[in-house]
Design a protein around this motif. Structure first.
Motif, mmCIF file in Angstrom:
data_model
loop_
_atom_site.group_PDB
_atom_site.id
_atom_site.type_symbol
_atom_site.label_atom_id
_atom_site.label_comp_id
_atom_site.label_asym_id
_atom_site.label_seq_id
_atom_site.Cartn_x
_atom_site.Cartn_y
_atom_site.Cartn_z
ATOM 1 N N VAL A 106 0.841 -1.200 0.000
ATOM 2 C CA VAL A 106 0.000 0.000 0.000
ATOM 3 C C VAL A 106 0.875 1.247 0.000
ATOM 4 N N LEU A 107 1.874 1.275 0.880
ATOM 5 C CA LEU A 107 2.748 2.439 0.975
ATOM 6 C C LEU A 107 3.518 2.659 -0.321
ATOM 7 N N SER A 108 3.994 1.595 -0.926
ATOM 8 C CA SER A 108 4.793 1.748 -2.150
ATOM 9 C C SER A 108 3.946 2.248 -3.310
ATOM 10 N N VAL A 109 2.683 1.836 -3.369
ATOM 11 C CA VAL A 109 1.798 2.327 -4.431
ATOM 12 C C VAL A 109 1.543 3.824 -4.248
ATOM 13 N N LEU A 110 1.256 4.238 -3.015
ATOM 14 C CA LEU A 110 1.046 5.665 -2.762
ATOM 15 C C LEU A 110 2.324 6.458 -3.059
ATOM 16 N N TYR A 111 3.472 5.909 -2.704
ATOM 17 C CA TYR A 111 4.751 6.565 -2.981
ATOM 18 C C TYR A 111 4.945 6.734 -4.487
ATOM 19 N N LEU A 112 4.608 5.706 -5.246
ATOM 20 C CA LEU A 112 4.744 5.767 -6.703
ATOM 21 C C LEU A 112 3.832 6.839 -7.283
ATOM 22 N N VAL A 113 2.591 6.903 -6.806
ATOM 23 C CA VAL A 113 1.647 7.909 -7.298
ATOM 24 C C VAL A 113 2.166 9.314 -6.991
ATOM 25 N N PHE A 114 2.622 9.532 -5.762
ATOM 26 C CA PHE A 114 3.107 10.866 -5.386
ATOM 27 C C PHE A 114 4.364 11.234 -6.173
ATOM 28 N N ALA A 124 -2.425 11.556 -3.729
ATOM 29 C CA ALA A 124 -1.580 10.675 -2.918
ATOM 30 C C ALA A 124 -1.509 11.180 -1.478
ATOM 31 N N ILE A 125 -1.425 12.492 -1.298
ATOM 32 C CA ILE A 125 -1.396 13.059 0.055
ATOM 33 C C ILE A 125 -2.694 12.758 0.777
#
Length: 431
Positions: A204-212, A233-234
């Motif tokens: 989950v964290l890595s997907v949000l990191y990729l989007v941001f 993403a934020i």
């Protein structure tokens, strides 16, 4: 006409805010993620027709959920009627089969029908489960990104396609394949157990990191920053930090996002041209976002036994956020933080950033061996980042001809129009 626009804008606003809770609630009660997403989309389509004509209801989210609930009940009834017809046909053929009234899944009772109503006490778990499902390990990274932005972020396929510069049909195909994969794998709609949550949370964290990351430094297209993507993403990171408050990396990731986004107002001129860190007007940095980011970083420190990879990156961003200027930045601390990050999450990008920090604290000659390391060079082949950094170091060392070759290579490899223009100006400045 104005009423129609108002109704459509209201639908879009409510959907962006409430879609995850609506899909999550429907998924919990139907136990069918794909069906729940379809039901929510049908409710959205009905709202786009009804609200502009009849006005926005007093409880917009409740209205959407009620429509989704009714569509679910209709689907159950159609299934029950179909199964009864199949059972009757089997009896006529003398093959036994399913008894009349046995739907294979229990028919909707009054209690279950009531459970389909909005349940605020379970909303958080529903959204959390939705995040974990959208980022399930069985899905590809591209599918997880598309599904997360669709069902958790509430973005339409067109919006996702524009954000990542791919055809809408590609996004739709990814989402369709993702839902089929989840159905085939029989992924339950539930928050993972405590022992599985930490491992799954990483996805989950890595997907949000990729989007941001794509939003804050677009890899292609005509915009250097895609603010809508970064802001989404934020927003999702804030939700995740509230839902999983005991995990330090959720706060670390949110801190990184807030502290990085705080510089957005000064990173781009009005005409869209990029502004490098040393040229930014720091008075334009968002001080409120900096305070939020530092507070999230403090929470990450309190919750954990030391910062994780996202927390360390947030600490680096904090060093920039509190510095009065580039010259007064604590580059020695940034070097130490990048060394810690390299041990925790080694990557050639971390090494490249460490080289930049070393060049600022010790001079370009000390940094050059890092960017000439065969491992770094091999893993970043095809990326414009390596020749960009090497060109900067060579320029500062007075090795102009070599710097010119590096910037020319970076221009050829860079996929973002704005960044490519910036590199071309640096190349031209070398004469």
């Amino acid at each position: 006409m104005a009423g129609g626009r108002t109704g459509r804008h209201a639908v879009e606003a409510v959907w962006r805010i409430e879609s995850a809770r609506i899909v999550g609630t429907l998924a919990r009660v139907t136990r069918d993620f794909a069906l729940a997403e379809d039901l929510a989309q049908e409710a959205l389509a009905e709202a786009l027709v009804t609200w502009p004509r009849e006005g926005v209801p007093r409880n917009p989210a409740g209205w959407l959920l009620t429509v989704g609930r009714r569509r679910a009940i209709d689907a159950y009834r159609r299934r029950a009627a179909r199964d009864e017809r199949y059972a009757a046909l089997a009896r006529d053929l003398g093959e036994g089969g399913v008894a009349a009234g046995d739907t294979g899944s229990a028919p909707v009772t009054a209690a279950e029908d009531a459970d389909l109503l909005w349940d605020p006490d379970r909303v958080d778990d529903d959204v959390l489960a939705l995040m974990f499902i959208a980022c399930h390990p069985t899905l590809s990274r591209e599918a997880s990104v598309a599904l997360t932005l669709r069902v958790v972020g509430g973005l339409g396929s067109d919006e996702i396609a524009r954000a990542f510069l791919v055809p809408t049909a590609t996004v739709q195909a990814r989402i369709t394949r993702a839902k089929k994969t989840l159905a085939a794998a029989r992924v339950p709609f539930a928050v993972p157990s405590a022992e599985d949550r930490r491992e799954r949370l990483g996805s989950v964290l890595s997907v949000l990191y990729l989007v941001f990351t794509e939003g804050s430094s677009a890899t292609s297209g005509s915009e250097w920053i895609r603010q809508d993507l970064a802001r989404e993403a934020i927003r999702l990171a804030r939700i995740l930090a509230r839902l999983v408050p005991d995990e330090p990396e959720t706060h670390g990731l949110l801190a990184l996002f807030e502290l990085t986004a705080a510089r957005f107002p000064a990173r781009v001129r009005e005409d869209g041209e990029p502004v490098l860190l040393e040229q930014q007007d720091r008075r334009r940095w968002d001080r409120t976002a900096i305070r939020r980011g530092r507070a999230a970083l403090a929470r990450a420190t309190r919750v954990g036994r030391g910062l994780g990879a996202y927390g360390i990156q947030a600490a680096i961003a904090e060093c920039h956020a509190v510095a009065p200027s580039v010259e007064e930045t604590n580059w020695e601390r940034i070097v130490l933080l990048y060394e810690a990050l390299g041990r925790l999450a080694p990557s050639p990008i971390v090494e490249l950033n460490r080289a930049v920090a070393i060049s600022m604290s010790q001079g370009p000659a000390a940094a050059l061996p890092i960017v000439e390391n065969p491992v770094v060079v091999g893993r970043l082949a095809g990326s414009h980042l390596l020749p960009s950094v090497r060109g900067e170091l060579l320029t500062r060392l007075g090795r102009t001809d070599e710097a010119r070759r590096e910037f020319a290579l970076a221009v050829r490899l860079c996929g973002n129009e704005r960044e490519r223009d910036l590199l071309e100006r640096k190349l031209a400045a070398l004469g």
